[in-house]
Scaffold this motif. Structure first.
Motif, PDB file in Angstrom:
ATOM      1  N   ASN A  11       3.228   3.935  -7.902  1.00  0.00           N
ATOM      2  CA  ASN A  11       2.588   3.728  -6.546  1.00  0.00           C
ATOM      3  C   ASN A  11       4.253   2.857  -6.489  1.00  0.00           C
ATOM      4  N   VAL A  12       4.729   4.041  -5.707  1.00  0.00           N
ATOM      5  CA  VAL A  12       6.054   3.348  -4.921  1.00  0.00           C
ATOM      6  C   VAL A  12       6.020   3.101  -3.447  1.00  0.00           C
ATOM      7  N   SER A  13       6.643   1.601  -3.112  1.00  0.00           N
ATOM      8  CA  SER A  13       6.757   1.896  -1.151  1.00  0.00           C
ATOM      9  C   SER A  13       7.953   2.602  -0.686  1.00  0.00           C
ATOM     10  N   MET A  14       7.378   3.562   0.047  1.00  0.00           N
ATOM     11  CA  MET A  14       7.638   4.855   0.946  1.00  0.00           C
ATOM     12  C   MET A  14       6.996   4.793   1.657  1.00  0.00           C
ATOM     13  N   SER A  15       8.465   3.913   2.342  1.00  0.00           N
ATOM     14  CA  SER A  15       7.698   4.126   4.285  1.00  0.00           C
ATOM     15  C   SER A  15       8.237   5.210   5.051  1.00  0.00           C
ATOM     16  N   CYS A  19      12.840   8.039   2.759  1.00  0.00           N
ATOM     17  CA  CYS A  19      12.254   7.538   1.322  1.00  0.00           C
ATOM     18  C   CYS A  19      11.611   8.327   0.084  1.00  0.00           C
ATOM     19  N   SER A  20      10.539   9.172   0.826  1.00  0.00           N
ATOM     20  CA  SER A  20      10.104  10.130  -0.275  1.00  0.00           C
ATOM     21  C   SER A  20      10.617  11.043  -0.873  1.00  0.00           C
ATOM     22  N   GLN A  43       1.368   7.676  -0.823  1.00  0.00           N
ATOM     23  CA  GLN A  43       2.666   6.063  -1.194  1.00  0.00           C
ATOM     24  C   GLN A  43       2.880   6.686  -3.590  1.00  0.00           C
ATOM     25  N   THR A  44       2.528   7.625  -3.445  1.00  0.00           N
ATOM     26  CA  THR A  44       2.579   7.875  -5.261  1.00  0.00           C
ATOM     27  C   THR A  44       3.820   8.729  -5.974  1.00  0.00           C
ATOM     28  N   LYS A  67      13.730   1.874  -4.266  1.00  0.00           N
ATOM     29  CA  LYS A  67      12.733   1.493  -3.476  1.00  0.00           C
ATOM     30  C   LYS A  67      11.484   1.278  -4.343  1.00  0.00           C
ATOM     31  N   LYS A  68      10.969   0.082  -4.319  1.00  0.00           N
ATOM     32  CA  LYS A  68       9.967  -0.835  -4.329  1.00  0.00           C
ATOM     33  C   LYS A  68       8.905  -0.065  -5.719  1.00  0.00           C
ATOM     34  N   ASN A  70       5.318   0.001  -7.537  1.00  0.00           N
ATOM     35  CA  ASN A  70       4.363  -1.565  -7.522  1.00  0.00           C
ATOM     36  C   ASN A  70       2.854  -1.900  -8.434  1.00  0.00           C
TER      37      ASN A  70
END
Length: 87
Positions: A11-15, A19-20, A43-44, A67-68, A70
């Motif tokens: 699970n990755v924080s992408m805005s 980002c993706s 967000q995966t 990227k964070k 989670n």
């Protein structure tokens, strides 16, 4: 059984699409990735990997994009998201 491929999910924080796209690009270049799917909507990042590619290596690669991450799992089992120090 040791030769089975791995499925890693993050699970990755992408805005945004950039980002993706960054996550997609690094996974595309990573040796041992058979296939991958990055979804901005959910967000995966899901990676189907050769037996030789470790969860930690994929985690490290995604983290390098800034990227964070989670949460993460390997073959359905929750894993640490502590990024290992580069060797």
């Amino acid at each position: 059984m040791a030769d089975a491929e791995h499925t890693y999910k993050f699970n990755v924080s992408m805005s945004c699409g950039g980002c993706s796209g960054a996550v997609d690009r690094v996974l595309k270049k990573l040796d041992g990735v058979k296939s991958h799917e990055v979804s901005l909507e959910s967000q995966t990042a899901t990676v189907i990997a050769e037996p030789s590619l470790s969860y930690d290596k994929v985690l490290q690669t995604i983290a390098k994009t800034g990227k964070k991450v989670n949460s993460g799992e390997a073959d359905g089992v929750a894993q640490s998201i502590q990024v290992p120090a580069a060797a």
